[in-house]
Design a protein around this motif. Structure first.
Motif, short mmCIF file in Angstrom:
data_model
loop_
_atom_site.label_atom_id
_atom_site.label_comp_id
_atom_site.label_asym_id
_atom_site.label_seq_id
_atom_site.Cartn_x
_atom_site.Cartn_y
_atom_site.Cartn_z
N GLN A 80 0.84 -1.04 -0.04
CA GLN A 80 -0.10 -0.13 -0.06
C GLN A 80 1.13 1.13 -0.09
OE1 GLN A 80 -1.07 -2.88 2.02
NE2 GLN A 80 -2.26 -3.05 0.20
N ASP A 81 1.96 1.11 -0.04
CA ASP A 81 3.04 2.08 0.15
C ASP A 81 3.04 3.07 -1.11
OD1 ASP A 81 3.92 1.56 2.43
OD2 ASP A 81 6.15 1.26 2.06
N THR A 82 2.97 4.35 -0.78
CA THR A 82 2.75 5.43 -2.13
C THR A 82 4.03 6.18 -2.23
OG1 THR A 82 1.66 6.93 -0.64
CG2 THR A 82 0.30 5.72 -2.13
N GLU A 83 4.81 5.96 -1.12
CA GLU A 83 6.60 6.60 -1.41
C GLU A 83 7.47 5.45 -0.72
OE1 GLU A 83 7.19 9.59 1.99
OE2 GLU A 83 5.61 9.90 0.94
N ASP A 84 8.53 5.73 -1.41
CA ASP A 84 9.71 4.84 -0.86
C ASP A 84 10.47 5.32 0.40
OD1 ASP A 84 11.80 3.05 -1.42
OD2 ASP A 84 13.04 4.48 -2.18
N ARG A 85 10.78 4.14 1.07
CA ARG A 85 11.18 4.10 2.42
C ARG A 85 12.70 4.31 2.45
NH1 ARG A 85 6.97 2.49 6.41
NH2 ARG A 85 5.05 1.89 5.03
N CYS A 86 13.35 4.24 1.23
CA CYS A 86 14.77 4.51 1.05
C CYS A 86 15.52 3.56 2.15
CB CYS A 86 15.19 5.81 1.30
SG CYS A 86 14.38 6.88 0.11
N HIS A 87 15.27 2.21 2.28
CA HIS A 87 15.91 1.32 3.46
C HIS A 87 17.25 1.05 2.90
CE1 HIS A 87 14.92 -1.55 0.23
NE2 HIS A 87 15.56 -2.48 0.71
N GLU A 88 17.56 1.35 1.69
CA GLU A 88 18.85 0.88 1.24
C GLU A 88 19.94 2.09 1.94
OE1 GLU A 88 16.66 1.96 -0.61
OE2 GLU A 88 17.14 3.29 -2.09
N ALA A 89 19.42 3.31 2.08
CA ALA A 89 20.32 4.13 2.42
C ALA A 89 20.29 3.96 4.04
CB ALA A 89 19.77 5.49 2.24
N THR A 90 19.24 3.81 4.46
CA THR A 90 19.42 3.40 6.12
C THR A 90 20.38 2.32 6.52
OG1 THR A 90 17.24 4.38 6.33
CG2 THR A 90 17.99 3.24 8.22
N SER A 123 7.94 -6.91 -5.42
CA SER A 123 9.25 -6.05 -6.20
C SER A 123 8.90 -5.10 -7.24
CB SER A 123 10.38 -7.05 -6.66
OG SER A 123 11.63 -6.71 -6.20
N GLN A 124 7.98 -5.37 -7.99
CA GLN A 124 7.51 -4.92 -9.21
C GLN A 124 6.86 -3.25 -8.68
OE1 GLN A 124 5.17 -6.88 -11.79
NE2 GLN A 124 6.58 -8.17 -12.18
N HIS A 125 6.16 -3.60 -7.55
CA HIS A 125 5.53 -2.28 -6.74
C HIS A 125 6.66 -1.21 -6.22
CE1 HIS A 125 2.63 0.05 -4.79
NE2 HIS A 125 3.42 0.00 -3.53
N SER A 126 7.51 -1.92 -5.61
CA SER A 126 8.67 -1.04 -4.89
C SER A 126 9.42 -0.47 -6.15
CB SER A 126 9.66 -1.82 -4.00
OG SER A 126 9.99 -3.01 -4.54
N LEU A 127 9.47 -1.28 -7.35
CA LEU A 127 10.37 -0.55 -8.31
C LEU A 127 9.58 0.91 -8.81
CD1 LEU A 127 12.36 -0.87 -10.50
CD2 LEU A 127 10.66 -2.05 -11.93
N ARG A 128 8.50 0.81 -8.88
CA ARG A 128 7.70 1.93 -9.45
C ARG A 128 8.08 3.05 -8.40
NH1 ARG A 128 3.95 -1.87 -11.27
NH2 ARG A 128 2.80 -1.90 -9.23
N LEU A 129 7.85 2.79 -7.01
CA LEU A 129 8.18 3.80 -6.22
C LEU A 129 9.67 4.26 -6.11
CD1 LEU A 129 6.43 2.43 -2.96
CD2 LEU A 129 5.46 3.67 -4.69
N GLN A 130 10.72 3.59 -6.43
CA GLN A 130 11.93 3.72 -6.43
C GLN A 130 12.44 4.36 -7.64
OE1 GLN A 130 12.85 -0.35 -5.86
NE2 GLN A 130 12.71 -0.30 -3.56
N GLY A 131 11.60 4.50 -8.58
CA GLY A 131 11.79 5.40 -9.73
C GLY A 131 11.91 4.44 -11.39
N GLY A 132 11.51 3.59 -10.98
CA GLY A 132 11.36 2.52 -12.42
C GLY A 132 12.68 2.00 -13.08
N PRO A 133 12.68 1.62 -14.22
CA PRO A 133 13.93 1.10 -14.50
C PRO A 133 15.00 2.44 -15.06
CG PRO A 133 12.24 0.22 -15.86
CD PRO A 133 11.58 1.11 -14.83
N MET A 134 16.23 2.19 -14.95
CA MET A 134 17.13 3.41 -14.90
C MET A 134 17.06 4.00 -16.53
SD MET A 134 20.92 2.32 -13.35
CE MET A 134 21.06 2.38 -11.53
#
Ligand SMILES: [Fe+2]
Length: 199
Positions: free
Chosen positions: A73-83, A125-136
């Motif tokens: 249900q997330d609508t924005e990225d939580r940036c867990h990789e940076a944390t 993972s497809q859902h989070s990809l959209r929040l993370q900016g999609g393909p490079m």
């Protein structure tokens, strides 16, 4: 055994024990199961301590960020990789820290460069990809391809994607703790050595 390495191992052990039982990305494995599966696969394939520990800790930011675990249900990225990478940055070699920090970028990179990879991603993972900016973009791909730790980053991404099997047996966190301790001790020794040479 250094007390600093002990405290890192204890902190990670505690995070796995306290937070690890949380559901992961709407999938049928817990957060801890997911990361233990990745590390176990890496170990079985004879990977280095660096790759195994990066796979073990790649999502540690979900445990420690205070922003909660990803949900569909997330609508924005939580940036867990940076944390996660910030949490271990002082204690582990750059290749491990980079593999943790860049595991989301690696997904975006692989989706842009390997169409079959994108098709195999889990729904979450497809859902989070959209929040993370999609393909490079092409420019981002060109830039990322020059990363000095690209091979390690892509390996860890592979173990991330593979570690989502419901019911898959793995050893517990304690099995990997000696490797983690060894890596932390070696990193601190290398840093101290460098500082002494400069000093
Ligand atoms: Fe993951």
């Amino acid at each position: 055994m250094s007390s600093l390495a002990d405290s890192v191992v204890n902190q990670m052990t505690q995070l796995f024990a306290d937070q690890g039982a949380k559901a992961y990305l709407g999938e049928s494995v817990t957060m801890a199961e997911h990361m233990l599966q990745g590390a176990w696969l890496a170990e079985q394939q004879g990977e280095s301590d660096e790759i195994i520990i990066a796979a073990l800790l790649h999502d540690i930011g979900h445990f420690a960020g205070g922003r909660g675990v990803f949900s569909l249900q997330d609508t924005e990225d939580r940036c867990h990789e940076a944390t996660g990478s910030a949490l271990v940055a002082r204690h582990l070699p750059p290749v491990v820290v980079d593999s943790i920090r860049e595991h989301v970028a690696a997904k975006r990179y692989l989706c842009a460069t390997q169409p079959e990879y994108a098709a195999c991603l889990s729904k979450a993972s497809q859902h989070s990809l959209r929040l993370q900016g999609g393909p490079m973009s092409a420019e981002e791909v060109e830039d990322f391809a020059r990363h000095p730790h690209l091979d390690a980053i892509l390996k860890v991404r592979h173990f991330d994607d593979a570690g989502k099997e419901p019911g898959q047996w793995t050893p517990g966190f304690d099995h990997f703790a000696p490797r983690l301790r060894r890596l932390v001790e070696a990193h601190h020794a290398a840093v101290t050595n460098t500082l002494e040479k400069r000093g």
